[in-house]
Design an enzyme around this catalytic site. Structure first.
Site, PDB file in Angstrom:
ATOM      1  N   ARG A 151      39.710  36.286  27.298  1.00 52.96           N
ATOM      2  CA  ARG A 151      38.892  35.834  28.424  1.00 52.96           C
ATOM      3  C   ARG A 151      38.242  37.069  29.043  1.00 52.96           C
ATOM      4  O   ARG A 151      38.883  37.877  29.688  1.00 52.96           O
ATOM      5  CB  ARG A 151      39.740  35.123  29.472  1.00 52.96           C
ATOM      6  CG  ARG A 151      38.960  34.736  30.737  1.00 52.96           C
ATOM      7  CD  ARG A 151      39.921  34.435  31.877  1.00 52.96           C
ATOM      8  NE  ARG A 151      39.258  34.083  33.119  1.00 52.96           N
ATOM      9  CZ  ARG A 151      38.849  34.940  34.052  1.00 52.96           C
ATOM     10  NH1 ARG A 151      39.018  36.255  33.877  1.00 52.96           N
ATOM     11  NH2 ARG A 151      38.287  34.527  35.163  1.00 52.96           N
ATOM     12  N   ASP A 182      36.436  38.924  31.638  1.00 50.24           N
ATOM     13  CA  ASP A 182      36.263  38.726  33.070  1.00 50.24           C
ATOM     14  C   ASP A 182      34.924  39.294  33.544  1.00 50.24           C
ATOM     15  O   ASP A 182      34.505  40.366  33.108  1.00 50.24           O
ATOM     16  CB  ASP A 182      37.416  39.425  33.807  1.00 50.24           C
ATOM     17  CG  ASP A 182      37.350  39.247  35.308  1.00 50.24           C
ATOM     18  OD1 ASP A 182      37.489  38.103  35.765  1.00 50.24           O
ATOM     19  OD2 ASP A 182      37.152  40.250  36.016  1.00 50.24           O
ATOM     20  N   GLU A 217      33.909  34.472  31.400  1.00 46.87           N
ATOM     21  CA  GLU A 217      33.914  34.029  32.795  1.00 46.87           C
ATOM     22  C   GLU A 217      32.515  34.301  33.349  1.00 46.87           C
ATOM     23  O   GLU A 217      32.189  35.422  33.731  1.00 46.87           O
ATOM     24  CB  GLU A 217      34.960  34.777  33.616  1.00 46.87           C
ATOM     25  CG  GLU A 217      35.158  34.175  35.004  1.00 46.87           C
ATOM     26  CD  GLU A 217      35.250  35.195  36.125  1.00 46.87           C
ATOM     27  OE1 GLU A 217      35.524  34.792  37.268  1.00 46.87           O
ATOM     28  OE2 GLU A 217      35.022  36.389  35.881  1.00 46.87           O
TER      29      GLU A 217
END
Length: 596
Positions: A254, A256, A298
């Protein structure tokens, strides 16, 4: 092994080298990058190489309806990584196939922004375990059919990271790893065009460092120093750390704060072209070294800005993104009993190309930011500012007639802006029902919870639950008693998992059992052909704004979902019902969901 490496590299070598040289024009840095790539490939275990081969044959593995995600903090759920292994049976009971553990790399304590201030990208935080514990966990997860997702914070490091410490000590090499300036000339120019992320709690985009006698770019918090991706050494080092995590068995990274990673004076430093160059290179690097690993971005941006982060089918970037806008609009629809904004947002997202894939969720570690489509609001005759104020006051329980219990985050009295915090159960009325000892209120609260879960399950993408939502966990107001947590209202929903309450999921009639069983039924629904990777999703027009209608089509199969966002019974007349073989007028009970 060498032959396979050369085959994978050959597919991307020309584009990768061209993009790198276009961005940096540094052959030595490119050679260093390719050396790190081969070293990581050579260090990959036989088990992970086998997984790579399987995933190359099945590239849609993460897009299947049977994928069930869950996100959690390791310490709040189990204590540490070793103890988490002992909880896998619980995850398997829910059909979890995708586990997102919140940041667990080495971080300063106690102030670390929930782990997003990283001291060492290659080492597990000692409070949670060791790298060996992480590798052992990923092995057990693979055996259980669960893919592990970890956060990788590309935009910044903690100001206690070794690079930052060397920069503070005056080393110009490491000062060049960050965006540092001796006076306010350049920072003041940046401030003219760069928005502030936390104008109240962390105003400005720069922090003065006394040791270094320089201003440092700190987009988020003063203790999080933005990395300088104009320096190719930064990208090489960060890629090396990504690949290290991949070789520990992490299957989803993921990334960020993706839109922020490239800075250019005179811009907002958001969504710049160089960001896409870097993400595209990362995608190719992973496909060369560890094709089992995918990227989740994200990207908290408007839908019209999302498509670029997927790249194109020929030159893809992120595999999937968070569906922030639908999450926000689901909560807005529940509070207003009006699905028109939600429908418009779904229509916009469903129109994106087929390769665009989402992670759909109701709650996560973060707040609910009321970033609605203001142009659409105005078109519908809704005042954006008054609507936002209504929503955050509704969900903190201040608005008359509200069932919710939550709290504001980052309230700005000057602009009237605020976000909302709270667990799904508390925001849906369970906490209020418990306080009032009302069975009727509890029944409505459970119906709201299952309505939202049903609607989000029907959307295009992979479903992800927040740990505790499956048993209706309530807000943790005791965070206010902890001086290290009291300043961040997001800790309201970052609660220790209640294993005592979890036992009640087996007892018929309990809150926990009703939610648990409702989610189980949704998993069964999502295993059908209308939830295959190539299934289409559209909304369906009707005359009742309280009811959302969606249609899924998979091959020759079709499934219609009707969702009543009101506590009042509703009748909806759908456009051209004969085409879908349903009745012209459909009656729905309060908060009822119907699948046809």
């Amino acid at each position: 092994m060498q032959e396979q490496w050369e085959h994978r590299l050959a597919r991307h070598k020309d584009e990768l080298e061209w993009l790198f040289m276009e961005l940096y024009n540094d052959r030595a840095a490119l050679d260093a990058l390719e050396a790190e790539m081969f070293a990581a490939y050579a260090g990959r275990s036989a088990e992970l190489r086998a997984l790579d081969a399987d995933r190359e044959k099945d590239p849609d593995w993460y897009r299947r309806g049977s994928m069930q995600g869950m996100t959690m903090y390791t310490d709040l759920f189990a204590g540490n990584l070793k103890k988490l292994v002992k909880k896998l049976a619980y995850l398997q009971q829910q059909g979890v196939t995708y586990l997102h553990l919140m940041p667990l790399l080495k971080m300063p304590h106690p102030y670390n922004d929930g782990g997003y201030a990283v001291e060492d990208f290659d080492t597990v935080d000692p409070s949670l375990g060791t790298n060996a514990d992480l590798a052992a966990l990923t092995k057990q997860l693979r055996m259980a059919g669960i893919s592990l997702c970890l956060d990788f914070v590309m935009n910044h490091t903690a100001d206690t990271h070794p690079w930052a410490l060397r920069a503070k000590a005056g080393d110009p090499v490491y000062q060049n790893y960050y965006c540092c300036y001796p006076d306010r000339t350049i920072p003041d120019l940046y401030e003219q065009t760069v928005p502030q992320v936390f104008p109240n709690t962390a105003p400005g985009n720069f922090t003065w460092n006394e040791e270094m006698q320089r201003w440092v770019l700190t987009t988020f918090h003063p203790y999080q120093w933005d990395l300088n991706y104009r320096n190719p050494a930064v990208l090489v080092e960060m890629v090396k750390s990504m690949l290290n995590l991949a070789n520990l068995g992490v299957e989803v990274l993921r990334i960020d704060a993706v839109p922020y990673i490239w800075k250019t004076l005179g811009t907002t430093c958001r969504n710049l072209p160089q960001v896409h160059t870097i993400v595209r290179m990362v995608r190719m690097i992973l496909e060369c070294v560890c094709p089992a690993v995918i990227i989740k971005g994200e990207v908290v941006m408007a839908p019209r800005e999302l498509a670029a982060y997927y790249g194109t089918p020929v030159k893809p970037e992120c595999h999937m993104l968070y569906n922030v806008s639908v999450m926000v609009n689901l909560w807005a629809a529940l509070a207003t009993r009006d699905t028109r904004l939600l429908k418009a947002q779904l229509d916009e997202l469903n129109a994106l190309p087929e390769h665009c894939w989402f992670i759909n969720y109701l709650r996560c570690h973060d707040d609910i930011g009321w970033g609605l489509d203001e142009d659409e609001e105005r078109r519908l005759g809704i005042d954006p500012q008054r609507h936002k104020e209504y929503l955050y006051r509704f969900y903190d329980g201040e608005y008359p007639g509200s069932w919710a219990r939550g709290e504001l985050y980052n309230y700005d009295p000057g602009t009237g802006d605020a976000r909302s915090c709270g667990t799904t159960a508390s925001l849906c009325g369970v906490e209020t029902a418990v306080e009032h000892k009302s069975d009727a209120a509890m029944d409505l609260a459970v119906k709201r919870i299952l309505l939202l879960h049903s609607a989000v399950s029907f959307c295009k993408g992979t479903l992800m639950l927040n740990s505790g939502d499956e048993i209706g966990q309530l807000n943790g107001w005791d965070y206010k008693d902890d001086p290290n947590r009291a300043d961040d209202s997001r800790n309201l929903h970052r609660t220790v998992f209640n294993w005592r309450k979890a036992v009640l999921r087996r007892r018929p009639g309990t809150l926990q059992n009703r939610i648990w069983q409702g989610l189980a039924e949704l998993r069964t629904l999502r295993s059908g052909p209308c939830f295959e990777p190539n299934a289409s999703v559209t909304t369906w027009g009707g005359d009742n704004p309280a009811v959302l209608a969606m249609v899924r089509r998979g091959g020759t199969h079709r499934l219609t979902g009707l969702f009543n966002f009101s506590e009042q019974p509703q009748t909806v007349h759908l456009d051209s019902p004969a085409l879908l073989g349903v009745d012209a007028a459909i009656y729905l009970k309060p908060y009822e969901v119907k699948f046809l």
